[in-house]
Design a protein around this motif. Sequence first.
Motif, PDB file in Angstrom:
ATOM      1  N   ARG A 159       0.833  -1.211   0.000  1.00 25.78           N
ATOM      2  CA  ARG A 159       0.000   0.000   0.000  1.00 25.78           C
ATOM      3  C   ARG A 159       0.865   1.256   0.000  1.00 25.78           C
ATOM      4  O   ARG A 159       0.527   2.262  -0.626  1.00 25.78           O
ATOM      5  CB  ARG A 159      -0.930   0.008   1.218  1.00 25.78           C
ATOM      6  N   HIS A 160       2.002   1.191   0.704  1.00 20.69           N
ATOM      7  CA  HIS A 160       2.862   2.362   0.787  1.00 20.69           C
ATOM      8  C   HIS A 160       3.559   2.669  -0.535  1.00 20.69           C
ATOM      9  O   HIS A 160       3.993   3.810  -0.755  1.00 20.69           O
ATOM     10  CB  HIS A 160       3.887   2.202   1.898  1.00 20.69           C
ATOM     11  N   LEU A 161       3.675   1.675  -1.427  1.00 23.35           N
ATOM     12  CA  LEU A 161       4.217   1.963  -2.754  1.00 23.35           C
ATOM     13  C   LEU A 161       3.381   3.041  -3.439  1.00 23.35           C
ATOM     14  O   LEU A 161       3.914   3.937  -4.099  1.00 23.35           O
ATOM     15  CB  LEU A 161       4.249   0.687  -3.615  1.00 23.35           C
ATOM     16  N   LEU A 162       2.080   2.962  -3.260  1.00 27.59           N
ATOM     17  CA  LEU A 162       1.179   3.974  -3.813  1.00 27.59           C
ATOM     18  C   LEU A 162       1.344   5.300  -3.078  1.00 27.59           C
ATOM     19  O   LEU A 162       1.278   6.378  -3.689  1.00 27.59           O
ATOM     20  CB  LEU A 162      -0.269   3.501  -3.725  1.00 27.59           C
ATOM     21  N   ASP A 163       1.577   5.226  -1.761  1.00 29.66           N
ATOM     22  CA  ASP A 163       1.753   6.451  -0.971  1.00 29.66           C
ATOM     23  C   ASP A 163       2.996   7.224  -1.411  1.00 29.66           C
ATOM     24  O   ASP A 163       3.000   8.461  -1.420  1.00 29.66           O
ATOM     25  CB  ASP A 163       1.853   6.118   0.520  1.00 29.66           C
ATOM     26  N   PHE A 164       4.071   6.490  -1.766  1.00 26.80           N
ATOM     27  CA  PHE A 164       5.275   7.168  -2.230  1.00 26.80           C
ATOM     28  C   PHE A 164       5.010   7.926  -3.533  1.00 26.80           C
ATOM     29  O   PHE A 164       5.532   9.022  -3.743  1.00 26.80           O
ATOM     30  CB  PHE A 164       6.418   6.159  -2.418  1.00 26.80           C
ATOM     31  N   VAL A 165       4.215   7.324  -4.412  1.00 31.39           N
ATOM     32  CA  VAL A 165       3.847   8.007  -5.657  1.00 31.39           C
ATOM     33  C   VAL A 165       3.011   9.250  -5.347  1.00 31.39           C
ATOM     34  O   VAL A 165       3.244  10.336  -5.890  1.00 31.39           O
ATOM     35  CB  VAL A 165       3.078   7.066  -6.600  1.00 31.39           C
ATOM     36  N   ASP A 166       2.035   9.086  -4.449  1.00 33.74           N
ATOM     37  CA  ASP A 166       1.191  10.227  -4.054  1.00 33.74           C
ATOM     38  C   ASP A 166       2.031  11.350  -3.453  1.00 33.74           C
ATOM     39  O   ASP A 166       1.757  12.538  -3.669  1.00 33.74           O
ATOM     40  CB  ASP A 166       0.135   9.781  -3.044  1.00 33.74           C
ATOM     41  N   PHE A 167       3.030  10.951  -2.669  1.00 35.52           N
ATOM     42  CA  PHE A 167       3.921  11.934  -2.042  1.00 35.52           C
ATOM     43  C   PHE A 167       4.589  12.816  -3.097  1.00 35.52           C
ATOM     44  O   PHE A 167       4.551  14.054  -3.021  1.00 35.52           O
ATOM     45  CB  PHE A 167       4.967  11.195  -1.203  1.00 35.52           C
ATOM     46  N   LEU A 168       5.198  12.191  -4.096  1.00 35.23           N
ATOM     47  CA  LEU A 168       5.897  12.958  -5.122  1.00 35.23           C
ATOM     48  C   LEU A 168       4.928  13.760  -5.983  1.00 35.23           C
ATOM     49  O   LEU A 168       5.225  14.890  -6.392  1.00 35.23           O
ATOM     50  CB  LEU A 168       6.733  12.027  -6.000  1.00 35.23           C
ATOM     51  N   GLU A 169       3.776  13.191  -6.238  1.00 37.14           N
ATOM     52  CA  GLU A 169       2.767  13.917  -7.022  1.00 37.14           C
ATOM     53  C   GLU A 169       2.318  15.175  -6.280  1.00 37.14           C
ATOM     54  O   GLU A 169       2.073  16.220  -6.886  1.00 37.14           O
ATOM     55  CB  GLU A 169       1.570  13.015  -7.307  1.00 37.14           C
ATOM     56  N   SER A 170       2.218  15.086  -4.959  1.00 35.52           N
ATOM     57  CA  SER A 170       1.802  16.230  -4.159  1.00 35.52           C
ATOM     58  C   SER A 170       2.910  17.276  -4.041  1.00 35.52           C
ATOM     59  O   SER A 170       2.661  18.475  -4.137  1.00 35.52           O
ATOM     60  CB  SER A 170       1.384  15.757  -2.762  1.00 35.52           C
ATOM     61  N   VAL A 171       4.149  16.815  -3.849  1.00 30.90           N
ATOM     62  CA  VAL A 171       5.268  17.722  -3.593  1.00 30.90           C
ATOM     63  C   VAL A 171       5.790  18.373  -4.879  1.00 30.90           C
ATOM     64  O   VAL A 171       6.124  19.548  -4.903  1.00 30.90           O
ATOM     65  CB  VAL A 171       6.407  16.974  -2.869  1.00 30.90           C
ATOM     66  N   LYS A 172       5.908  17.571  -5.949  1.00 27.86           N
ATOM     67  CA  LYS A 172       6.469  18.038  -7.226  1.00 27.86           C
ATOM     68  C   LYS A 172       7.816  18.752  -7.019  1.00 27.86           C
ATOM     69  O   LYS A 172       7.989  19.940  -7.330  1.00 27.86           O
ATOM     70  CB  LYS A 172       5.483  18.946  -7.947  1.00 27.86           C
TER      71      LYS A 172
END
Length: 329
Positions: free
Chosen positions: A156-169
């Motif tokens: 599940r955290h694999l998706l969270d890491f993607v969300d993190f970068l998408e949010s931070v840019k």
Amino acid sequence: MLLSESKNFRWFFKLLNISITILVITLFSINFILTRGDVPQETVYTSNTPNLTRLDGVLPNMTYDDADRLNAYWTQTDLNGLIEPGCMNRTNGKVWCDFEEKGNDFKIAIFGNSLTFNHHKMFLQECRHRAYNVTMYSECGCEPLAALPDEDHCKRHLLDFVDFLESVKPDYAFIFTRFFATGSPFENNNTDLETDSTYKEMINQIHQFTPHIKKKLYILDAFPRTNSQYTLEVAKDLKNGRKLEEIYREIVQVDTYKLARFRTESIVKKCGSKCELIDYEPLLFNQTANRFEFFDSKGFLYFTGANHLSAHGMELVRPIFSELCNKLS
């Protein structure tokens, strides 16, 4: 349990994961201190870098006994001893936080498992002058690039890491991680990466990461773990004259780190100019003696018993980040 008692403990379950991690480390440290005896006072001195205080407190005239005390201290405090205050959580339900900095150049993201939290203080010391924001996401026990099949929470955290970068840019991103899944044995001894499920998962993660990073993704390459049951004996054994070769053999756990390196180096090569490796092996491996050396000549360890870098280890790798961050453009 009585209703009133239950209410008293509700605060605990509302803590973010990173807070729980810090709490567990703190309790572990207290227990370790009580069972190990006196903890030395942390000694610091100014290094050659202007306005910078070394993290390890190691002085040239220190002895094996000093190394024994500081090694114990670094293990006792572990992550808790390398915290930089001021990281603000601004995203409800997420465990990442922001350091607002005074630099004018870049927005930087650092993420990975507990090695991220382990590195963040030293990283900020060397790189914050180039950044107006540094955002950190440290997910204990889970890698950003792959997860073991039986670890649903890391999946599940694999998706969270993607969300993190998408949010931070961010302009630049850094992965700090100890290998777990990325060092998994190949299925049926088949080393063809194109059919390797772990490698394919890593490639998929990279493909999802890079569109959200404006300039470059830096990835820490794998290195061996230490024998955590032995680390605190090193300085004693050096003092007592045990053969160096025996100490070096006992402290290093080679296990599957080469598989993790093989996969990591392959994905960075496939990623191209958008990705770059950070490699500690040249600092840890003595090519002349053909061995890993996880401590210096006085017995000061580069790692804690929890397989994080010690404060002394941070000073060993610091020049990498000093040079790297000064060259960011």
